[in-house]
Motif scaffolding. Structure first.
Motif, PDB file in Angstrom:
ATOM      1  N   SER A  14       0.558  -1.382  -0.402  1.00 51.07           N
ATOM      2  CA  SER A  14      -0.133   0.055  -0.329  1.00 51.07           C
ATOM      3  C   SER A  14       0.913   1.513   0.271  1.00 51.07           C
ATOM      4  CB  SER A  14      -1.345   0.161   1.087  1.00 51.07           C
ATOM      5  OG  SER A  14      -2.018  -0.602   1.167  1.00 51.07           O
ATOM      6  N   ASN A  15       2.076   1.122  -0.001  1.00 52.86           N
ATOM      7  CA  ASN A  15       3.200   2.319   0.312  1.00 52.86           C
ATOM      8  C   ASN A  15       3.699   2.267   0.258  1.00 52.86           C
ATOM      9  OD1 ASN A  15       1.080   4.249   2.599  1.00 52.86           O
ATOM     10  ND2 ASN A  15       1.642   2.577   3.544  1.00 52.86           N
ATOM     11  N   GLY A  16       5.179   3.476  -0.005  1.00 55.05           N
ATOM     12  CA  GLY A  16       5.961   3.487  -0.409  1.00 55.05           C
ATOM     13  C   GLY A  16       6.838   2.284  -1.716  1.00 55.05           C
ATOM     14  N   ILE A  17       8.069   1.556  -1.209  1.00 50.20           N
ATOM     15  CA  ILE A  17       8.362   0.751  -2.635  1.00 50.20           C
ATOM     16  C   ILE A  17       7.339  -0.529  -2.796  1.00 50.20           C
ATOM     17  CG2 ILE A  17      10.712  -0.962  -2.358  1.00 50.20           C
ATOM     18  CD1 ILE A  17      12.041   0.986  -0.927  1.00 50.20           C
ATOM     19  N   LEU A  37      -1.060  -4.149   6.147  1.00 53.65           N
ATOM     20  CA  LEU A  37      -1.858  -3.215   7.123  1.00 53.65           C
ATOM     21  C   LEU A  37      -3.435  -3.415   7.009  1.00 53.65           C
ATOM     22  CD1 LEU A  37       0.830  -2.683   9.598  1.00 53.65           C
ATOM     23  CD2 LEU A  37      -0.215  -4.488   9.167  1.00 53.65           C
ATOM     24  N   VAL A  54       1.756  -9.353   8.171  1.00 56.18           N
ATOM     25  CA  VAL A  54       3.065 -10.665   7.977  1.00 56.18           C
ATOM     26  C   VAL A  54       3.351 -11.000   9.024  1.00 56.18           C
ATOM     27  CG1 VAL A  54       3.309  -9.714   5.661  1.00 56.18           C
ATOM     28  CG2 VAL A  54       4.826  -8.751   7.671  1.00 56.18           C
ATOM     29  N   CYS A  80       8.355  -7.951   1.165  1.00 53.45           N
ATOM     30  CA  CYS A  80       8.594  -6.035   0.413  1.00 53.45           C
ATOM     31  C   CYS A  80       7.832  -4.985   2.297  1.00 53.45           C
ATOM     32  CB  CYS A  80       7.449  -5.599  -0.539  1.00 53.45           C
ATOM     33  SG  CYS A  80       8.943  -3.849   0.104  1.00 53.45           S
ATOM     34  N   GLY A  82       8.006  -3.495   5.773  1.00 54.01           N
ATOM     35  CA  GLY A  82       9.052  -3.982   7.078  1.00 54.01           C
ATOM     36  C   GLY A  82       9.132  -2.559   7.946  1.00 54.01           C
ATOM     37  N   GLY A 178      19.078   0.931  -1.479  1.00 53.20           N
ATOM     38  CA  GLY A 178      19.528   2.047  -0.835  1.00 53.20           C
ATOM     39  C   GLY A 178      18.867   3.504   0.246  1.00 53.20           C
ATOM     40  N   ASN A 183       7.800   6.866   3.464  1.00 59.70           N
ATOM     41  CA  ASN A 183       6.551   7.165   4.574  1.00 59.70           C
ATOM     42  C   ASN A 183       8.891   6.760   5.604  1.00 59.70           C
ATOM     43  OD1 ASN A 183       5.273   8.202   3.592  1.00 59.70           O
ATOM     44  ND2 ASN A 183       3.540   6.848   4.406  1.00 59.70           N
TER      45      ASN A 183
HETATM   46  P1  NAP Z   1       7.004   2.230   3.590  1.00 64.93           P
HETATM   47  O1  NAP Z   1       6.470   3.488   2.613  1.00 64.93           O
HETATM   48  O2  NAP Z   1       6.639   2.817   5.346  1.00 64.93           O
HETATM   49  O3  NAP Z   1       6.048   1.135   3.518  1.00 64.93           O
HETATM   50  C1  NAP Z   1       6.010   0.392   4.431  1.00 64.93           C
HETATM   51  C2  NAP Z   1       4.679  -0.895   4.187  1.00 64.93           C
HETATM   52  O4  NAP Z   1       4.580  -1.597   4.638  1.00 64.93           O
HETATM   53  C3  NAP Z   1       3.220   0.270   5.122  1.00 64.93           C
HETATM   54  O5  NAP Z   1       2.410   0.140   3.614  1.00 64.93           O
HETATM   55  C4  NAP Z   1       3.312  -0.537   6.054  1.00 64.93           C
HETATM   56  O6  NAP Z   1       2.071  -0.480   6.541  1.00 64.93           O
HETATM   57  C5  NAP Z   1       2.834  -2.212   5.635  1.00 64.93           C
HETATM   58  N1  NAP Z   1       3.297  -2.710   6.595  1.00 64.93           N
HETATM   59  C6  NAP Z   1       4.541  -2.957   7.830  1.00 64.93           C
HETATM   60  N2  NAP Z   1       3.991  -3.450   8.991  1.00 64.93           N
HETATM   61  C7  NAP Z   1       3.142  -4.182   7.879  1.00 64.93           C
HETATM   62  C8  NAP Z   1       2.958  -5.358   8.587  1.00 64.93           C
HETATM   63  N3  NAP Z   1       3.218  -5.992   9.857  1.00 64.93           N
HETATM   64  N4  NAP Z   1       2.099  -6.726   7.810  1.00 64.93           N
HETATM   65  C9  NAP Z   1       1.724  -6.042   5.942  1.00 64.93           C
HETATM   66  N5  NAP Z   1       2.228  -5.055   5.384  1.00 64.93           N
HETATM   67  C10 NAP Z   1       3.101  -4.275   6.828  1.00 64.93           C
HETATM   68  O7  NAP Z   1       8.511   1.459   3.555  1.00 64.93           O
HETATM   69  P2  NAP Z   1       9.321   1.447   2.541  1.00 64.93           P
HETATM   70  O8  NAP Z   1      10.155   2.752   2.445  1.00 64.93           O
HETATM   71  O9  NAP Z   1       8.612   1.473   1.230  1.00 64.93           O
HETATM   72  O10 NAP Z   1       9.956  -0.079   3.186  1.00 64.93           O
HETATM   73  C11 NAP Z   1      10.002  -0.997   1.645  1.00 64.93           C
HETATM   74  C12 NAP Z   1      11.000  -2.344   2.378  1.00 64.93           C
HETATM   75  O11 NAP Z   1      11.328  -2.050   1.647  1.00 64.93           O
HETATM   76  C13 NAP Z   1      11.370  -2.423   3.432  1.00 64.93           C
HETATM   77  O12 NAP Z   1      11.462  -3.932   3.658  1.00 64.93           O
HETATM   78  C14 NAP Z   1      12.582  -1.514   4.116  1.00 64.93           C
HETATM   79  O13 NAP Z   1      12.955  -2.003   5.446  1.00 64.93           O
HETATM   80  C15 NAP Z   1      13.105  -1.805   2.722  1.00 64.93           C
HETATM   81  N6  NAP Z   1      14.318  -0.267   2.720  1.00 64.93           N
HETATM   82  C16 NAP Z   1      13.462   0.338   2.393  1.00 64.93           C
HETATM   83  C17 NAP Z   1      14.654   1.800   2.366  1.00 64.93           C
HETATM   84  C18 NAP Z   1      14.143   3.118   2.409  1.00 64.93           C
HETATM   85  O14 NAP Z   1      15.515   4.175   2.357  1.00 64.93           O
HETATM   86  N7  NAP Z   1      12.952   3.880   2.521  1.00 64.93           N
HETATM   87  C19 NAP Z   1      15.708   1.125   1.911  1.00 64.93           C
HETATM   88  C20 NAP Z   1      15.817  -0.060   2.452  1.00 64.93           C
HETATM   89  C21 NAP Z   1      15.110  -0.740   2.372  1.00 64.93           C
HETATM   90  P3  NAP Z   1       1.864   1.075   7.441  1.00 64.93           P
HETATM   91  O15 NAP Z   1       2.577   1.891   6.860  1.00 64.93           O
HETATM   92  O16 NAP Z   1      -0.025   0.399   7.774  1.00 64.93           O
HETATM   93  O17 NAP Z   1       2.876   0.341   8.571  1.00 64.93           O
END
Ligand code: NAP
Length: 239
Positions: A14-17, A37, A54, A80, A82, A178, A183
């Motif tokens: 639903s969000n981000g990556i 979620l 998850v 994805c 996290g 990276g 969010n």
């Molecule tokens: P994000 O924008 O916060 O998106 C994460 C999504 O996962 C949100 O929709 C979140 O829901 C959902 N989520 C959280 N806990 C969950 C659960 N228990 N079950 C199901 N869904 C859940 O973060 P993002 O930056 O896109 O991150 C995506 C992945 O990339 C993660 O694994 C992160 O560790 C990795 N990553 C991110 C970065 C970065 O710089 N952004 C860098 C390296 C790796 P809510 O919003 O409702 O919590």
């Protein structure tokens, strides 16, 4: 249309990556079951949003039954979802440590233990786990997060061997992004973001779509001989 007629499950859709991966897959002809979620804002007849936490083994088993009523097979799984719960180790609570392990590490296992063997039975499939630059280099205040993202690489390499054990073409890879504008980065102060930009060869942070492009490659037949790999997508970051 690299994923024409493919069926994908994407967590954190639903969000981000995860959202960028979902939209990239849809544009490339896939049908996507998006787990999160909460339901996201995107509407597309080929997107099936399902609510699931998850980190819960029972909930993943329930949602797997729901998925099995929608389709008789999954071609692609992207783990994805996290979270971060940052703190210096001396201040990190047990709850902060456990929450991050539950979502980022056990959450990856919870779904893959169901979908991976199903792919193995069909002898075809592609699994992509989202790790992080932090899982490779570590980071101050993110020992819990770094441990999960390094752990994801261990899961990836183990499953690449395990799901290929009986032959066939089940591939398992990781993408290590990276710092990416989502969010998750909203709480990071601007001076730190500037430092992160300076640590990359390209002098900027990633857009979610740039991570999605790498995931698309690994999901598609373009990567038909790539497995057990970690693809770094970090603008040439050196820490
Ligand atoms: P994000 O924008 O916060 O998106 C994460 C999504 O996962 C949100 O929709 C979140 O829901 C959902 N989520 C959280 N806990 C969950 C659960 N228990 N079950 C199901 N869904 C859940 O973060 P993002 O930056 O896109 O991150 C995506 C992945 O990339 C993660 O694994 C992160 O560790 C990795 N990553 C991110 C970065 C970065 O710089 N952004 C860098 C390296 C790796 P809510 O919003 O409702 O919590």
């Amino acid at each position: 249309m690299l994923l024409k007629n493919k069926i994908a499950v994407v967590t954190g859709a639903s969000n981000g990556i995860g959202r960028a991966i979902t939209n990239t897959f849809l544009r490339n002809g896939a049908r996507v079951i998006g787990l999160d979620l909460e339901e996201g804002e995107d509407r597309n007849p080929e997107l099936i949003p399902l609510k699931a936490d998850v980190s819960s083994t029972a909930e993943c088993e329930r949602v797997w039954q729901e998925i099995s009523r929608i389709t008789d097979h999954i071609d692609i799984l992207v783990n994805c979802a996290g979270i971060t719960r940052d703190a210096l180790t001396k201040k990190m609570t047990e709850e902060q440590f456990d929450q991050v392990i539950a979502v980022n590490l056990k959450g990856v296992w919870n779904l893959t233990r169901l979908i991976g063997p199903a792919m193995q039975a069909r002898q075809t499939g592609s699994i992509i786990n989202i790790s992080s630059v932090v899982g490779i280099y570590g980071n101050i205040g993110q020992a819990n997060y770094a441990a999960t993202k390094a752990g994801v690489i261990g899961l990836t390499r183990s499953w690449a061997k395990e799901f290929a054990m009986k032959g066939g073409n089940v591939r398992v890879n990781a993408v290590a992004p990276g710092y990416t504008m989502t969010n998750m980065m909203k709480t990071v102060p601007e001076n730190l973001l500037e430092k992160f930009r300076g640590q990359t060869m390209l002098g900027r942070l990633a857009e979610p779509e740039e991570i999605a492009g790498a995931v698309l490659f690994l999901a598609s037949d373009l990567a038909s001989y790539v497995t057990g790999e970690v693809l770094n997508v970090n603008g040439g970051m050196r820490l």
